[in-house]
Design a protein around this motif. Structure first.
Motif, mmCIF file in Angstrom:
data_model
loop_
_atom_site.group_PDB
_atom_site.id
_atom_site.type_symbol
_atom_site.label_atom_id
_atom_site.label_comp_id
_atom_site.label_asym_id
_atom_site.label_seq_id
_atom_site.Cartn_x
_atom_site.Cartn_y
_atom_site.Cartn_z
ATOM 1 N N CYS A 1 -33.185 -44.560 80.249
ATOM 2 C CA CYS A 1 -33.106 -45.930 79.960
ATOM 3 C C CYS A 1 -34.059 -46.681 80.463
ATOM 4 N N PHE B 1 -27.802 -50.800 77.483
ATOM 5 C CA PHE B 1 -26.533 -51.586 78.260
ATOM 6 C C PHE B 1 -25.406 -51.455 77.506
ATOM 7 N N THR C 1 -22.463 -45.939 79.267
ATOM 8 C CA THR C 1 -21.454 -46.474 80.253
ATOM 9 C C THR C 1 -21.900 -46.070 81.761
ATOM 10 N N ARG D 1 -27.212 -47.926 83.338
ATOM 11 C CA ARG D 1 -27.069 -49.132 83.480
ATOM 12 C C ARG D 1 -28.013 -49.693 84.523
#
Length: 179
Positions: A77, A93, A97, A102
């Motif tokens: 990410c 995002f 989860t 994040r």
């Protein structure tokens, strides 16, 4: 040879054929000799089996570990947000989860802001809008430094947040389980 003689003759090397007519005398339970069997010593199963509260704790720890995510998800990410700017941030995002995803997205967008500011400051442009932006950045050096420090702060915040979440989950794994 008659048919009866063939049935009574056992096949070569095989067991004799089964005949339900003959009664075999099986020994009764009392007639059997007592055989000594080596069994492990008696163990109380209440100590070895987890109680209901402990199994709930294990279930909670598994859920917490799944909600945390892995380091590879964090890096994935981070790279997506770093390479694809705001679009990558929204994708990470919304699709992921876990805490790792994040926090990786937050860190990636912070480093992306630093990258864009460095590109804007150091490169020469032909586009009149970009030239105006460079002149603005030269005139307002304090705002440039504030945006640069904001990007670095967001990067560090994402990394520290993920590390603190990971250490919190590890701490709960090491704590003794009480009701």
């Amino acid at each position: 040879m008659s048919r009866e003689e063939k049935e009574e003759r056992p096949a070569e090397g095989g067991p004799p054929p089964y005949s339900p007519d003959t009664e075999t005398a099986l020994p009764s339970y009392d007639d059997l000799p007592a055989k000594k069997v080596d069994l492990p010593p008696y163990q109380d199963t209440e100590d070895t089996l987890p109680s209901l509260s402990e199994s709930r704790n294990v279930h909670d720890l598994i859920e917490a570990n799944e909600a945390l995510g892995t380091d590879s998800v964090f890096i994935l990410c981070f790279l997506i947000c770093f390479l694809f700017n705001w679009l990558g941030y929204l994708i990470c995002f919304c699709l992921f989860t876990s805490v790792a995803a994040r926090c990786g997205a937050i860190s990636g967008i912070g480093l992306n802001l630093v990258k864009l500011l460095l590109i804007l400051k150091r490169c020469s442009f032909e586009n009149p809008q970009m030239v105006q932006a460079q002149q603005y950045m030269r005139l307002h050096e304090i705002q440039y430094m504030l945006l640069m420090s904001l990007g670095l702060l967001v990067l560090v915040f994402g990394v520290l947040r993920y590390n603190s979440a990971k250490s919190a989950v590890r701490r709960t794994l090491l704590l003794p389980r009480y009701m």
